[in-house]
Write a protein that holds these residues in place. Structure first.
Motif, PDB file in Angstrom:
ATOM      1  N   SER A  52       0.832  -1.196   0.000  1.00  0.00           N
ATOM      2  CA  SER A  52       0.000   0.000   0.000  1.00  0.00           C
ATOM      3  C   SER A  52       0.871   1.251   0.000  1.00  0.00           C
ATOM      4  CB  SER A  52      -0.915  -0.005   1.228  1.00  0.00           C
ATOM      5  OG  SER A  52      -0.132  -0.056   2.405  1.00  0.00           O
ATOM      6  N   GLU A  53       0.219   2.401   0.036  1.00  0.00           N
ATOM      7  CA  GLU A  53       0.921   3.679  -0.086  1.00  0.00           C
ATOM      8  C   GLU A  53       1.887   3.907   1.069  1.00  0.00           C
ATOM      9  OE1 GLU A  53      -1.795   7.083   0.863  1.00  0.00           O
ATOM     10  OE2 GLU A  53      -3.191   5.434   1.233  1.00  0.00           O
ATOM     11  N   VAL A  54       2.918   4.696   0.784  1.00  0.00           N
ATOM     12  CA  VAL A  54       3.888   5.062   1.814  1.00  0.00           C
ATOM     13  C   VAL A  54       3.230   6.045   2.775  1.00  0.00           C
ATOM     14  CG1 VAL A  54       6.070   6.253   2.258  1.00  0.00           C
ATOM     15  CG2 VAL A  54       5.886   4.653   0.334  1.00  0.00           C
ATOM     16  N   MET A  55       3.303   5.743   4.062  1.00  0.00           N
ATOM     17  CA  MET A  55       2.747   6.630   5.074  1.00  0.00           C
ATOM     18  C   MET A  55       3.833   7.460   5.750  1.00  0.00           C
ATOM     19  SD  MET A  55       0.539   5.755   8.433  1.00  0.00           S
ATOM     20  CE  MET A  55       0.060   7.097   9.508  1.00  0.00           C
ATOM     21  N   ILE A  56       4.963   6.808   6.071  1.00  0.00           N
ATOM     22  CA  ILE A  56       6.085   7.485   6.726  1.00  0.00           C
ATOM     23  C   ILE A  56       7.297   7.363   5.820  1.00  0.00           C
ATOM     24  CG2 ILE A  56       7.634   7.475   8.733  1.00  0.00           C
ATOM     25  CD1 ILE A  56       5.280   6.239  10.330  1.00  0.00           C
ATOM     26  N   SER A  57       7.890   8.507   5.502  1.00  0.00           N
ATOM     27  CA  SER A  57       9.053   8.535   4.621  1.00  0.00           C
ATOM     28  C   SER A  57      10.206   9.263   5.313  1.00  0.00           C
ATOM     29  CB  SER A  57       8.699   9.253   3.309  1.00  0.00           C
ATOM     30  OG  SER A  57       9.841   9.390   2.491  1.00  0.00           O
ATOM     31  N   ILE A 107       5.227  12.555   6.986  1.00  0.00           N
ATOM     32  CA  ILE A 107       4.183  11.659   7.464  1.00  0.00           C
ATOM     33  C   ILE A 107       2.899  12.029   6.752  1.00  0.00           C
ATOM     34  CG2 ILE A 107       2.851  10.885   9.460  1.00  0.00           C
ATOM     35  CD1 ILE A 107       5.376  11.476  11.149  1.00  0.00           C
ATOM     36  N   ASP A 108       2.391  11.082   5.972  1.00  0.00           N
ATOM     37  CA  ASP A 108       1.232  11.346   5.112  1.00  0.00           C
ATOM     38  C   ASP A 108       1.451  12.587   4.258  1.00  0.00           C
ATOM     39  OD1 ASP A 108      -0.487   9.251   5.246  1.00  0.00           O
ATOM     40  OD2 ASP A 108      -1.848  10.131   6.706  1.00  0.00           O
ATOM     41  N   GLY A 109       2.663  12.726   3.740  1.00  0.00           N
ATOM     42  CA  GLY A 109       2.976  13.823   2.840  1.00  0.00           C
ATOM     43  C   GLY A 109       3.309  15.138   3.511  1.00  0.00           C
TER      44      GLY A 109
END
Length: 244
Positions: free
Chosen positions: A2-7, A64-66
């Motif tokens: 699934s999508e990246v939440m924390i980068s 975090i969430d963009g």
């Protein structure tokens, strides 16, 4: 996945001349359970504290969430509303009841009314099996119960992810299981989790990915079977020999 939440990109943190985090790159996907292992001083807890802005990064970017929390213009309290933190030493207010401990963040950070905060606090205390302790003070609870209150407090904020900083290391061995059971139930429900721990069995059973850190860098990461059973790096093998 699934999508990246924390980068995390090129995260660096110094304490004086000591470089504690030396260029960490990490993505955590929504719903993923990541367990972080490593010796004391490897930078594990510092990385979590940077994620929650309890420590200021000296370099790099955390999103975090963009939302870039390393950007000085970001409202950190808004980010923290959705990023729970469970601490090694519980960090409960000793002069407040269990219920008040779980209510406080909702009222101060999220601006909830006392009535709404109380209702949500009782829901999360019920979830961790401690509704009957709502009017007790932390000193009357066992360490395992105090840590479950800490988890209830994090859950009460309706987080998108929860960070666990060695949540069982301050507990007597017979109390560890009750805390891990609550954490496993959260994992089963799909909560995004980053868990710094030495509980290898928990890592094998729950983690989607295991990360081994040493010297402020990620030495190795992958599926639990790969990292814990057949690690590629000598530093990982040496650590596992000591803890298994």
């Amino acid at each position: 996945m699934s999508e990246v939440m924390i980068s995390i990109r090129n995260l660096q943190k110094r304490y004086g001349d000591l470089l504690v985090l030396n260029g960490i790159d990490l993505d955590v996907h929504r719903g993923e359970k990541v367990v972080v292992l490593g010796p004391s001083g490897s930078g594990k807890s510092t990385m979590l504290r940077c994620l929650n802005a309890l420590e200021d990064a000296d370099g790099g970017v955390i999103a975090i969430d963009g939302v870039e929390i390393t950007d000085r213009k970001t409202n950190i309290n808004k980010v923290r509303e959705h990023l729970g933190m469970v601490f090694q030493r519980f960090n409960l207010w000793p002069h407040k009841t269990v219920l008040e401990n779980v209510m406080l963040g909702q009222m101060v950070v999220s601006g909830k009314s006392e009535a709404d905060a109380r209702q949500r606090a009782m829901e999360t205390l019920t979830r961790v099996g401690l509704a009957d302790k709502a009017d007790q003070y932390p000193v009357r609870l066992s360490g395992g119960q105090q840590q479950r209150v800490g988890i209830a407090r994090a859950l009460a904020m309706d987080p998108k992810a929860i960070l666990f900083d060695e949540p069982t290391s301050a507990l007597d061995p017979e109390l560890v299981g009750e805390v891990l059971a609550v954490m496993k139930s959260l994992a089963d429900e799909g909560m995004t989790m980053i868990v710094v721990t030495h509980e290898i069995t928990f890592a094998k059973e729950v983690a989607d990915r295991v990360i081994f850190m040493d010297g402020g860098v990620i030495v190795e990461q992958g599926h639990p079977n790969d990292v814990l059973v057949n690690p590629k790096e000598e530093r990982t093998r040496a650590f596992l020999k000591r803890v298994l």
